[in-house]
Design a protein around this motif. Sequence first.
Motif: not given
Length: 406
Positions: A109-132
């Motif tokens: 979402g644009e609001k999330l990307a603009r206000e909080d950023g996506i670094n924390v999200l990317i860390d979660a996705f990168d740790r998940d063995p199922d997510f490509r």
Amino acid sequence: MKRKGILLLLMTTMTLLLSSCWSKKELTDLAIVSAMGVDKTKDGRYTVTLQIINPGNVAGGLVGGGGTQSPPVTIYWDSGDNLVEASRRASSRIARRVYYAHTNLLVIGEKLAREDGINVLIDAFDRDPDFRANATMVIANHTSAADLVKTLTPVDKIPANKVLKTLEFTERKWGENVKVSLQDVMMGLESPGGKAVVGGFRMIGDYKQARRLENLQESAPEATLRASGIAVLKRGKLVDWLYGKTARGTVWILDKIQGTDINIDWGGKKEAIAYQTVRQKTSLSAQIKNGKPHISVHTRVEGDIGEMEVPVDITNPNVITKIEQSVRQEIKKELKKAIERAQKDKTDIFGFGEVIHQSRPNEWKKIKPEWNDVYFPKSKVDITVEAYVRRAGLRNKSFLSGVKEN
């Protein structure tokens, strides 16, 4: 006899080492996620929206049992204090195991990307063995990720495929959008300056109608999805949107232009000749002069004449030369506009810093800490464009020239 015993022992040992189907997953037990959207609520929590494929409806069209109609996907969503909690809460509504291995689209979402950023999200996705990591990432442009994920689309039964194909063909034919994966974004944010570009997508029309099956039964749907702009990320946060020629100039410098159309003025008429690019190559080089970075951008493009709205004698070599000069000037304007915008944002989305790092590593160590905020905005950039006309289509003499003569 001894040899037979050894062979039997070897076969027995191999059998014990075989893993068999210990980790098997039955398709009837899986809820296959085709797209995932992430938003931020007003109270600071994460909302996850999952687009689950309905296999029977996709295979057999939109006709379900008893003649009823059902959509090809079902949407589930829930919220949590972090991404993992929100995802697990959403799975509590589904009678199957949520399966992310086939998730091809990630929408932020644009609001999330603009206000909080996506670094924390990317860390979660990168740790998940199922997510490509090769899943495509897009930023919701002036809308929420949920609205994009919930929109039903015609032609492509699975909405996630609609987004992926649109980005692919738009990048190939027009050049004002980019298709990037989660891995691409990670590499960009880990590079000097922490920058990346991500394709934008928006929902056009009535967002309530977009979720209804009736939207697919209209020849002109009241709601649809379309590629829209390029999102600029700096240190994980959305800082700007690029559109039009500024976006295309950015794609030129990134050397990702696969095909586009350059319109030039001729004979007093605006955008009278359409030049279609066939192939192009952009290269970067850097030097340090008197302690200041000096960047050179060189673009070479070949293309065809696609359309002429005025009579033009393209059998004349001098005319072809003038057309090529006009194309060079137009491309140079777009590159210059893209560079000026990036310098204004103080975000080196082109990778100029990496070029300096490779060619002048010692000097780079000195300017690296202040590259984005101090050196990059003031860097001098020389732009060189070579453009050539290779073909004129199925005819040399303009049809309009023949009409004018008659």
